[in-house]
Design a protein around this motif. Structure first.
Motif, PDB file in Angstrom:
ATOM      1  N   ALA A 137       0.831  -1.212   0.000  1.00  0.00           N
ATOM      2  CA  ALA A 137       0.000   0.000   0.000  1.00  0.00           C
ATOM      3  C   ALA A 137       0.862   1.257   0.000  1.00  0.00           C
ATOM      4  O   ALA A 137       0.573   2.218  -0.708  1.00  0.00           O
ATOM      5  CB  ALA A 137      -0.920   0.002   1.225  1.00  0.00           C
ATOM      6  N   SER A 174       0.762   3.796  -3.178  1.00  0.00           N
ATOM      7  CA  SER A 174       0.159   5.108  -2.948  1.00  0.00           C
ATOM      8  C   SER A 174       1.098   6.254  -3.324  1.00  0.00           C
ATOM      9  O   SER A 174       0.660   7.393  -3.451  1.00  0.00           O
ATOM     10  CB  SER A 174      -0.262   5.250  -1.484  1.00  0.00           C
ATOM     11  OG  SER A 174       0.857   5.169  -0.633  1.00  0.00           O
ATOM     12  N   HIS A 228      -9.154   8.232  -7.315  1.00  0.00           N
ATOM     13  CA  HIS A 228      -8.768   6.965  -6.698  1.00  0.00           C
ATOM     14  C   HIS A 228      -9.053   6.976  -5.196  1.00  0.00           C
ATOM     15  O   HIS A 228      -9.588   6.013  -4.643  1.00  0.00           O
ATOM     16  CB  HIS A 228      -7.284   6.700  -6.947  1.00  0.00           C
ATOM     17  CG  HIS A 228      -6.776   5.437  -6.326  1.00  0.00           C
ATOM     18  ND1 HIS A 228      -6.190   5.415  -5.070  1.00  0.00           N
ATOM     19  CD2 HIS A 228      -6.784   4.158  -6.763  1.00  0.00           C
ATOM     20  CE1 HIS A 228      -5.855   4.176  -4.777  1.00  0.00           C
ATOM     21  NE2 HIS A 228      -6.197   3.390  -5.773  1.00  0.00           N
ATOM     22  N   ALA A 229      -8.685   8.080  -4.527  1.00  0.00           N
ATOM     23  CA  ALA A 229      -8.913   8.189  -3.086  1.00  0.00           C
ATOM     24  C   ALA A 229     -10.402   8.182  -2.764  1.00  0.00           C
ATOM     25  O   ALA A 229     -10.829   7.619  -1.750  1.00  0.00           O
ATOM     26  CB  ALA A 229      -8.261   9.455  -2.546  1.00  0.00           C
ATOM     27  N   VAL A 264     -12.696   6.585  -4.349  1.00  0.00           N
ATOM     28  CA  VAL A 264     -13.147   5.204  -4.443  1.00  0.00           C
ATOM     29  C   VAL A 264     -12.695   4.408  -3.230  1.00  0.00           C
ATOM     30  O   VAL A 264     -13.464   3.649  -2.626  1.00  0.00           O
ATOM     31  CB  VAL A 264     -12.618   4.556  -5.737  1.00  0.00           C
ATOM     32  CG1 VAL A 264     -12.953   3.064  -5.767  1.00  0.00           C
ATOM     33  CG2 VAL A 264     -13.195   5.259  -6.954  1.00  0.00           C
ATOM     34  N   ARG A 265     -11.418   4.573  -2.833  1.00  0.00           N
ATOM     35  CA  ARG A 265     -10.870   3.805  -1.723  1.00  0.00           C
ATOM     36  C   ARG A 265     -11.499   4.184  -0.388  1.00  0.00           C
ATOM     37  O   ARG A 265     -11.769   3.326   0.457  1.00  0.00           O
ATOM     38  CB  ARG A 265      -9.353   4.017  -1.639  1.00  0.00           C
ATOM     39  CG  ARG A 265      -8.550   3.305  -2.697  1.00  0.00           C
ATOM     40  CD  ARG A 265      -8.606   1.796  -2.523  1.00  0.00           C
ATOM     41  NE  ARG A 265      -8.158   1.377  -1.201  1.00  0.00           N
ATOM     42  CZ  ARG A 265      -6.893   1.118  -0.903  1.00  0.00           C
ATOM     43  NH1 ARG A 265      -5.961   1.214  -1.838  1.00  0.00           N
ATOM     44  NH2 ARG A 265      -6.545   0.743   0.313  1.00  0.00           N
ATOM     45  N   LEU A 266     -11.728   5.487  -0.197  1.00  0.00           N
ATOM     46  CA  LEU A 266     -12.235   5.967   1.090  1.00  0.00           C
ATOM     47  C   LEU A 266     -13.756   6.076   1.121  1.00  0.00           C
ATOM     48  O   LEU A 266     -14.341   6.277   2.189  1.00  0.00           O
ATOM     49  CB  LEU A 266     -11.618   7.322   1.420  1.00  0.00           C
ATOM     50  CG  LEU A 266     -10.093   7.340   1.572  1.00  0.00           C
ATOM     51  CD1 LEU A 266      -9.596   8.768   1.750  1.00  0.00           C
ATOM     52  CD2 LEU A 266      -9.655   6.486   2.758  1.00  0.00           C
ATOM     53  N   ARG A 287      -3.294   9.880   1.381  1.00  0.00           N
ATOM     54  CA  ARG A 287      -2.460   8.670   1.398  1.00  0.00           C
ATOM     55  C   ARG A 287      -2.388   8.092   2.806  1.00  0.00           C
ATOM     56  O   ARG A 287      -2.478   6.883   3.005  1.00  0.00           O
ATOM     57  CB  ARG A 287      -1.071   9.018   0.890  1.00  0.00           C
ATOM     58  CG  ARG A 287      -0.068   7.877   0.936  1.00  0.00           C
ATOM     59  CD  ARG A 287       1.250   8.303   0.312  1.00  0.00           C
ATOM     60  NE  ARG A 287       2.237   7.253   0.439  1.00  0.00           N
ATOM     61  CZ  ARG A 287       3.101   7.151   1.428  1.00  0.00           C
ATOM     62  NH1 ARG A 287       3.099   8.052   2.399  1.00  0.00           N
ATOM     63  NH2 ARG A 287       3.974   6.162   1.474  1.00  0.00           N
ATOM     64  N   ILE A 337      -5.617   6.329   3.649  1.00  0.00           N
ATOM     65  CA  ILE A 337      -5.712   5.031   2.989  1.00  0.00           C
ATOM     66  C   ILE A 337      -4.854   4.006   3.712  1.00  0.00           C
ATOM     67  O   ILE A 337      -5.255   2.854   3.903  1.00  0.00           O
ATOM     68  CB  ILE A 337      -5.294   5.153   1.512  1.00  0.00           C
ATOM     69  CG1 ILE A 337      -6.337   5.971   0.741  1.00  0.00           C
ATOM     70  CG2 ILE A 337      -5.118   3.775   0.878  1.00  0.00           C
ATOM     71  CD1 ILE A 337      -5.959   6.286  -0.679  1.00  0.00           C
ATOM     72  N   GLN A 365      -6.302   2.156   6.601  1.00  0.00           N
ATOM     73  CA  GLN A 365      -7.227   1.058   6.321  1.00  0.00           C
ATOM     74  C   GLN A 365      -6.519  -0.281   6.253  1.00  0.00           C
ATOM     75  O   GLN A 365      -7.159  -1.327   6.297  1.00  0.00           O
ATOM     76  CB  GLN A 365      -7.941   1.297   4.986  1.00  0.00           C
ATOM     77  CG  GLN A 365      -8.829   2.518   4.964  1.00  0.00           C
ATOM     78  CD  GLN A 365      -9.501   2.684   3.619  1.00  0.00           C
ATOM     79  OE1 GLN A 365      -8.982   2.261   2.594  1.00  0.00           O
ATOM     80  NE2 GLN A 365     -10.664   3.314   3.627  1.00  0.00           N
TER      81      GLN A 365
END
Length: 234
Positions: A15, A19, A40-41, A43-45, A110, A113, A116
């Motif tokens: 990760a 990132s 992207h962030a 979607v991830r968060l 970052r 993320i 997580q």
């Protein structure tokens, strides 16, 4: 001849490596694609406001492109005139702003993320959790050894923390040979329950599987026993 084991990167290491592309994309594109990491962030968060931020950065990138396209050039494509220099300078300043502001905000995203990822902290892997996960992996490997080659496992004293040994099994206890007090300590059982396990073991001539002891163990302790116990042939 020993066989080297493949090195598997931890989820946290992967990760952290992946990132960093946030900054690479933003800087190399001179801010034109600074909006991509925000998508992207988002979607991830799972944070919709980040899509809005991506739109703002994309709009700024479009504005930068418009400024550059409006700058007058000569036949060789070189910017000419005071207006051309002004427009180019404005685009350059806007690009620098996109890079600086984008990298600052992307750095914060970052870190969010990375939170997580199991075992990750802002300053790297959590030592206690990393040690616990490593011990669990060693228990898994020791159980596999006990199944595939119980004689070697016995020689290495797998599941016998009460005996001198050099092999680290990650904290296992052999229900077929360990004393009651060791079983109680490793599996988190009370002394009476551990003693019953030893008595049942003696009467049955040993256990064939960890689950065989559950008739003498409270249901609430089953997961702990499964995590810490192993049975080696007697």
């Amino acid at each position: 001849m020993s066989v080297s084991q493949p090195v598997v990167a931890s989820p946290g290491a992967v990760a952290r490596f992946l990132s960093r592309w946030y900054f690479v994309v933003t800087i190399i594109s001179f801010g034109f694609f600074a909006w991509v990491p925000f998508v992207h962030a988002a979607v991830r968060l799972g944070r919709k406001p980040l899509y809005v931020r991506a739109v703002v950065f994309a709009a700024a990138a479009v504005a930068m492109g418009v400024l550059l396209s409006l700058a007058p050039t000569d036949a060789k494509g070189k910017v000419v005139g005071a207006a051309g220099n002004l427009l180019t300078t404005a685009a350059l300043i806007l690009g620098i702003v996109l890079i600086v502001v984008g990298c600052i905000q992307q750095g914060r995203l970052r870190r969010e993320i990375l939170r997580q990822v199991p075992g990750e902290r802002l300053d790297g892997p959590d030592p206690a959790l990393a040690a616990a996960l490593a011990a669990r992996q060693r228990r898994t490997e020791a159980r596999k050894l006990a199944t595939e080659d119980p004689l070697i496992a016995r020689d290495l004293r797998v599941g016998r923390p009460d005996l001198p040994r050099n092999y680290d099994d990650g904290g296992l206890v052999d229900l077929n040979s360990a004393p009651a007090e060791v079983i109680a300590s490793v599996c988190g059982l009370d002394a009476a329950t551990a003693q019953v396990i030893v008595e049942v073991r003696a009467a049955a001539g040993g256990f064939a599987a960890v689950d065989d002891v559950f008739t003498a163990v409270p249901v609430a302790a089953w997961d702990r026993v499964r995590d810490r116990a192993v049975v080696l042939p007697r």
